[in-house]
Design a protein around this motif. Structure first.
Motif, PDB file in Angstrom:
ATOM      1  N   PRO A 182       0.809  -1.240   0.000  1.00 37.93           N
ATOM      2  CA  PRO A 182       0.000   0.000   0.000  1.00 37.93           C
ATOM      3  C   PRO A 182       0.832   1.274   0.000  1.00 37.93           C
ATOM      4  O   PRO A 182       0.288   2.364  -0.259  1.00 37.93           O
ATOM      5  CB  PRO A 182      -0.813  -0.115   1.305  1.00 37.93           C
ATOM      6  CG  PRO A 182      -0.747  -1.549   1.700  1.00 37.93           C
ATOM      7  CD  PRO A 182       0.585  -2.026   1.229  1.00 37.93           C
ATOM      8  N   ARG A 183       2.117   1.181   0.261  1.00 48.64           N
ATOM      9  CA  ARG A 183       2.969   2.365   0.379  1.00 48.64           C
ATOM     10  C   ARG A 183       3.699   2.696  -0.922  1.00 48.64           C
ATOM     11  O   ARG A 183       4.437   3.686  -0.984  1.00 48.64           O
ATOM     12  CB  ARG A 183       3.989   2.138   1.502  1.00 48.64           C
ATOM     13  CG  ARG A 183       3.335   1.969   2.865  1.00 48.64           C
ATOM     14  CD  ARG A 183       4.216   1.273   3.876  1.00 48.64           C
ATOM     15  NE  ARG A 183       5.455   1.987   4.157  1.00 48.64           N
ATOM     16  CZ  ARG A 183       6.429   1.494   4.927  1.00 48.64           C
ATOM     17  NH1 ARG A 183       6.304   0.292   5.467  1.00 48.64           N
ATOM     18  NH2 ARG A 183       7.516   2.206   5.144  1.00 48.64           N
ATOM     19  N   LEU A 184       3.493   1.916  -1.955  1.00 48.97           N
ATOM     20  CA  LEU A 184       4.203   2.135  -3.212  1.00 48.97           C
ATOM     21  C   LEU A 184       3.477   3.152  -4.079  1.00 48.97           C
ATOM     22  O   LEU A 184       2.249   3.169  -4.153  1.00 48.97           O
ATOM     23  CB  LEU A 184       4.363   0.812  -3.960  1.00 48.97           C
ATOM     24  CG  LEU A 184       5.134  -0.275  -3.190  1.00 48.97           C
ATOM     25  CD1 LEU A 184       5.216  -1.552  -4.006  1.00 48.97           C
ATOM     26  CD2 LEU A 184       6.528   0.204  -2.797  1.00 48.97           C
ATOM     27  N   THR A 185       4.249   3.991  -4.761  1.00 48.86           N
ATOM     28  CA  THR A 185       3.713   5.089  -5.556  1.00 48.86           C
ATOM     29  C   THR A 185       3.748   4.758  -7.047  1.00 48.86           C
ATOM     30  O   THR A 185       4.202   3.692  -7.464  1.00 48.86           O
ATOM     31  CB  THR A 185       4.530   6.355  -5.304  1.00 48.86           C
ATOM     32  OG1 THR A 185       5.856   6.156  -5.849  1.00 48.86           O
ATOM     33  CG2 THR A 185       4.638   6.666  -3.823  1.00 48.86           C
ATOM     34  N   GLU A 186       3.313   5.712  -7.851  1.00 49.73           N
ATOM     35  CA  GLU A 186       3.369   5.547  -9.307  1.00 49.73           C
ATOM     36  C   GLU A 186       4.818   5.457  -9.791  1.00 49.73           C
ATOM     37  O   GLU A 186       5.085   4.858 -10.826  1.00 49.73           O
ATOM     38  CB  GLU A 186       2.635   6.691  -9.999  1.00 49.73           C
ATOM     39  CG  GLU A 186       1.124   6.587  -9.882  1.00 49.73           C
ATOM     40  CD  GLU A 186       0.592   5.264 -10.427  1.00 49.73           C
ATOM     41  OE1 GLU A 186       0.946   4.887 -11.563  1.00 49.73           O
ATOM     42  OE2 GLU A 186      -0.189   4.608  -9.710  1.00 49.73           O
ATOM     43  N   VAL A 187       5.733   6.083  -9.072  1.00 48.23           N
ATOM     44  CA  VAL A 187       7.157   5.940  -9.412  1.00 48.23           C
ATOM     45  C   VAL A 187       7.562   4.480  -9.308  1.00 48.23           C
ATOM     46  O   VAL A 187       8.245   3.938 -10.186  1.00 48.23           O
ATOM     47  CB  VAL A 187       8.027   6.810  -8.483  1.00 48.23           C
ATOM     48  CG1 VAL A 187       9.505   6.489  -8.666  1.00 48.23           C
ATOM     49  CG2 VAL A 187       7.771   8.281  -8.743  1.00 48.23           C
ATOM     50  N   ALA A 188       7.134   3.826  -8.248  1.00 50.03           N
ATOM     51  CA  ALA A 188       7.458   2.418  -8.050  1.00 50.03           C
ATOM     52  C   ALA A 188       6.859   1.551  -9.154  1.00 50.03           C
ATOM     53  O   ALA A 188       7.470   0.568  -9.588  1.00 50.03           O
ATOM     54  CB  ALA A 188       6.948   1.954  -6.694  1.00 50.03           C
ATOM     55  N   ARG A 189       5.684   1.912  -9.612  1.00 58.18           N
ATOM     56  CA  ARG A 189       4.987   1.116 -10.619  1.00 58.18           C
ATOM     57  C   ARG A 189       5.736   1.087 -11.951  1.00 58.18           C
ATOM     58  O   ARG A 189       5.576   0.147 -12.745  1.00 58.18           O
ATOM     59  CB  ARG A 189       3.574   1.684 -10.811  1.00 58.18           C
ATOM     60  CG  ARG A 189       2.638   0.829 -11.625  1.00 58.18           C
ATOM     61  CD  ARG A 189       1.229   1.375 -11.559  1.00 58.18           C
ATOM     62  NE  ARG A 189       0.657   1.226 -10.225  1.00 58.18           N
ATOM     63  CZ  ARG A 189       0.006   0.129  -9.814  1.00 58.18           C
ATOM     64  NH1 ARG A 189      -0.157  -0.886 -10.627  1.00 58.18           N
ATOM     65  NH2 ARG A 189      -0.489   0.079  -8.596  1.00 58.18           N
ATOM     66  N   LYS A 190       6.564   2.074 -12.215  1.00 58.90           N
ATOM     67  CA  LYS A 190       7.272   2.141 -13.497  1.00 58.90           C
ATOM     68  C   LYS A 190       8.551   1.301 -13.528  1.00 58.90           C
ATOM     69  O   LYS A 190       9.123   1.080 -14.593  1.00 58.90           O
ATOM     70  CB  LYS A 190       7.625   3.599 -13.804  1.00 58.90           C
ATOM     71  CG  LYS A 190       6.405   4.501 -13.990  1.00 58.90           C
ATOM     72  CD  LYS A 190       6.823   5.938 -14.191  1.00 58.90           C
ATOM     73  CE  LYS A 190       5.605   6.858 -14.323  1.00 58.90           C
ATOM     74  NZ  LYS A 190       6.008   8.287 -14.485  1.00 58.90           N
ATOM     75  N   LYS A 191       9.004   0.862 -12.383  1.00 58.68           N
ATOM     76  CA  LYS A 191      10.287   0.154 -12.303  1.00 58.68           C
ATOM     77  C   LYS A 191      10.169  -1.314 -12.695  1.00 58.68           C
ATOM     78  O   LYS A 191       9.086  -1.897 -12.708  1.00 58.68           O
ATOM     79  CB  LYS A 191      10.838   0.231 -10.876  1.00 58.68           C
ATOM     80  CG  LYS A 191      11.363   1.597 -10.456  1.00 58.68           C
ATOM     81  CD  LYS A 191      11.987   1.509  -9.070  1.00 58.68           C
ATOM     82  CE  LYS A 191      12.727   2.777  -8.694  1.00 58.68           C
ATOM     83  NZ  LYS A 191      11.852   3.947  -8.592  1.00 58.68           N
TER      84      LYS A 191
END
Length: 273
Positions: free
Chosen positions: A89-98
């Motif tokens: 739940p703490r992951l952002t859209e930045v994380a989603r791109k990796k």
């Protein structure tokens, strides 16, 4: 390219990290690919590489860091299941791109990421494998850089169905939990290490008995290595065990997969390619 390395599982030594840095200095001297270990990777808390909170915080920090292009798991062992529900739940859209790469115990986090819709998740060599064999390291790095098809498990080039790969013990444990992804229509690849064959048989009984797993397109079997001696001899090979439970459950057995706890471990991107 800059890759963040995190440890979500068992203890990881600074000596192994130094060996990884030495490999990069020798093989990528122009610095076009750089790796950075999260300082928390070297923590110690009983069995684990730091307590649950520190391991979770390290993963979230690197996943959400826009300066990093990918997250690479340092090693397996045991422990990622203790933090998976806390980090997602703490992951952002930045994380989603990796891109995220690992196997073995990291499979629990990979499963959770895939369930959450992260598009670049794969089973494949970890950072600790890089110092064991050059081809293994490059296979991982080429996928982390660009999703290079040359790094893929060979059957993926012919079979266009979505696929996933897991250590059998890990998938058996996470099935039925909040991090289990929907594998309907997927080719499921399995491998394992350091288990007696009666446990492989028992895990296949449990796994193939799940309604969710019976929706897969079929199962491929990777290498089952360093088998613990069974007394008396179990009497079946790993393939015979998997074929047996596939037949009983109605899941197609699709043959071999080129994955395992070894330097030949190929990359299996999760989902459609």
């Amino acid at each position: 390219m800059k890759i963040g390395i995190v440890n979500a599982s068992s203890r990881f030594s600074r000596e192994r990290a130094e060996a990884v840095h030495a490999w990069f200095a020798a093989n990528v001297p122009d610095g076009s690919i750089k790796v950075v270990f999260h300082p928390a990777s070297f923590g110690k808390h009983g069995h684990f590489g730091g307590d649950d909170a520190s391991r979770a915080a390290a993963f979230v920090e690197y996943a959400n860091d826009p300066r990093l292009d990918a997250v690479w798991f340092a090693r397996g062992g045991y422990g990622s299941c203790r933090i998976a529900e806390a980090v997602l739940p703490r992951l952002t859209e930045v994380a989603r791109k990796k891109r995220y790469l690992g196997y073995s115990d990291a499979g629990t986090l990979l499963a959770g990421l895939y369930k959450a819709g992260f598009p670049h998740v794969a089973h494949g060599p970890m950072a600790s494998d890089a110092v064991r064999h050059d081809a293994t390291a490059w296979r991982a790095l080429n996928w982390l850089k660009s999703g290079d098809k040359a790094s893929w498990e060979p059957s993926l080039h012919e079979d266009g169905r979505p696929a996933v790969a897991f250590n059998l013990s890990i998938l058996d444990a996470l099935t039925g939990t909040s991090v289990e992804p929907d594998l309907t229509g997927h080719v499921l690849m399995l491998e394992d290490v350091s288990e007696p064959l009666y446990r492989v048989d028992r895990m296949m009984f449990h796994l193939t008995g799940q309604a969710s797993i019976r929706k897969v397109a079929g199962i491929r079997l990777g290498r089952v290595s360093d088998i613990v001696e069974n007394d008396p001899d179990f009497g079946l090979t790993p393939e015979e065990i998997v074929r047996y439970w596939c037949q009983r459950s109605g899941i197609p057995f699709l043959g071999a997969a080129d994955i395992g706890h070894d330097r030949e471990n190929k990359v299996v991107p999760f989902g459609p390619r």
